[in-house]
Design a protein around this motif. Structure first.
Motif, short mmCIF file in Angstrom:
data_model
loop_
_atom_site.label_atom_id
_atom_site.label_comp_id
_atom_site.label_asym_id
_atom_site.label_seq_id
_atom_site.Cartn_x
_atom_site.Cartn_y
_atom_site.Cartn_z
N ALA A 225 56.24 44.80 76.25
CA ALA A 225 57.09 44.03 77.16
C ALA A 225 58.54 44.25 76.79
CB ALA A 225 56.75 42.54 77.08
N ASP A 308 50.63 37.43 80.53
CA ASP A 308 51.64 37.91 81.49
C ASP A 308 52.45 36.75 82.04
OD1 ASP A 308 50.73 40.43 81.04
OD2 ASP A 308 49.83 40.73 83.01
N VAL A 322 61.79 40.88 82.67
CA VAL A 322 60.85 41.49 81.74
C VAL A 322 59.99 42.50 82.50
CG1 VAL A 322 59.08 39.67 82.06
CG2 VAL A 322 59.08 41.06 79.98
N ILE A 324 56.49 44.54 81.96
CA ILE A 324 55.29 44.51 81.13
C ILE A 324 54.44 45.74 81.43
CG2 ILE A 324 53.22 43.21 80.51
CD1 ILE A 324 54.67 40.70 81.61
#
Length: 423
Positions: A225, A308, A322, A324
């Motif tokens: 991440a 998540d 962010v 991921i």
């Protein structure tokens, strides 16, 4: 197995041990395996992009690193034809014996090493007997050198036996990063397999002990991440920044607070956290590398969804973004009782076998599960066999080593089980 065969296999194992190579960089290892396959003689030999589905590979290093390891392997004496086939990190091999009408049986062994500096202690046999790692910072600390050797020994034993059918041995790259199993499974090579055996040495079982059907695989997903904010002067204008490290810290704290599930074991770990450039700069970027696991694939999915959500919410809370990325993952699997029973029965009369277990829990993750699921989904059977070995250090430690007497035991048990399958 006679003494000269055991000595040759011991030599192969020590050669592989002295030249450990990490995931997708097993160039010398593949070359050495091919040497042995040609000595044994096989009906088909698959290399390079014919072994794996290139689109399904995970955790592949960048081109420069692959080229560096390829050059190292060339200097160590790897064959040019194998290096050419493996260009781009397409390492590994698949050998096929065709011995008449009968079932198609496959054996999966893994071949990659770990980024661990091997012990040079006088109590560490590879150091004192001069087959310690020549690739400083890397080591066969999980026994994959022994796995590859057992795969070669089983192939030769099956060729010399009364086995009738087709036998395949997959020398799989990139298990340690959970990156190669899916790519092998999706290559199509296993789609006609009736019975699949995968092996692992040690697992805290002593020399002479055989586990016929290992279970307890934890499904796993590994992620990276990247949190992105905005830099600012930490003393003069802190409010103008958006702190990526603060978002990351919130994510780490709350990942470990994910509520556990009542249906089985779940795991989460933030293994690598990095961010910031100086004490007087609000950090603009921070990264987290972590993983979630579950006793079943469904439990792994539960943990993945919650993780998540946690990371996305942490970024939003601190006005950051962010990204991921799933870097690797593997499902759970269950060994077939009937096939495990064949292994259990085969081990009864093998010299050196002192105890047998029908099953035991792995308690970790393995990408052989991709291959097991692939075969089982198409009506075949699969089992994961544990071959005990006395090891002075735990797996993934600088002092790990194997009792070489366990090589012959493993070869005899597995090859006998395979021969019985054709009966």
């Amino acid at each position: 197995m006679n003494e000269s065969q055991q000595e040759r296999l011991r030599s192969v194992r020590r050669d592989l041990h002295s030249y450990p190579e990490p995931a997708w960089r097993e160039f010398y290892t593949t070359s050495r395996i091919v040497d042995e396959l040609e000595r044994i003689g096989v009906d088909q030999l698959h290399l390079g992009q014919d072994v794996v589905d290139g689109d399904a590979r995970m955790a592949v290093p960048d081109a420069d690193e692959l080229e560096d390891w390829q050059a190292k392997a060339r200097e160590a004496g790897a064959r040019e034809d194998v290096l050419e086939a493996a260009t781009g990190g397409f390492t590994g091999a698949l050998a096929v014996l065709e011995q008449g009408d009968g079932p198609t049986v496959a054996l999966r062994v893994d071949i990659d090493a770990l980024p661990i500096t091997e012990s040079d202690s006088v109590t560490h046999a590879p150091a004192t007997e001069e087959f310690r790692s020549a690739n400083e910072g890397y080591m066969h600390a999980c026994g994959h050198d022994a796995h590859a050797t057992i795969g070669l020994g089983v192939l030769e034993a099956v060729k010399e036996s009364d086995f009738r059918g087709t036998f395949k041995v997959v020398f799989q790259p990139a298990e340690e990063v959970i990156g190669g199993g899916k790519a092998v499974a999706e290559s199509g090579h296993l789609d006609d397999v009736d019975h699949l055996l995968a092996i692992h040495i040690g697992l805290d079982h002593p020399t002479g002990e055989i586990v016929a059907g290992v279970d307890g695989f934890l499904a796993v997903r590994q992620v990276r991440a990247t949190f992105t904010g905005e830099s600012a002067h930490a003393g003069g204008h802190p409010a103008q920044g958006r702190d990526a490290v603060q978002a990351l810290a919130t994510a780490v704290q709350n990942l470990h607070a994910i509520r556990r599930h009542g249906d089985g074991a779940t795991r989460v770990n933030a293994g690598v956290v990095e961010g910031g450039t100086a004490t007087n700069i609000v950090p603009e970027e921070a990264t987290l590398e972590g993983e979630v696991r579950g006793e079943t694939t469904a439990l792994k999915e539960y943990m993945s969804e919650r993780a998540d959500t946690v990371m996305s919410s942490a970024a939003e809370m601190h006005d950051c973004e962010v990204a991921i990325e799933t870097t690797a993952e593997a499902p759970s699997a269950v060994s077939d009782e009937v096939l495990a029973g064949v292994v259990y029965d085969a081990a009864e009369s093998v010299p050196g076998v002192t105890s047998r277990l029908r099953t035991d829990d792995l308690g970790g993750s393995e990408d052989a599960t991709y291959l097991m699921d692939r075969v089982q989904d198409r009506g075949g059977t699969a089992t994961f066999v544990g071959i005990g070995t006395d090891h002075p250090g735990g797996h993934h430690t600088p002092t790990f080593d194997v009792d070489e007497d366990s090589l012959a035991i493993g070869i005899d048990v597995v090859s006998k089980a395979i021969s019985q399958l054709s009966e």
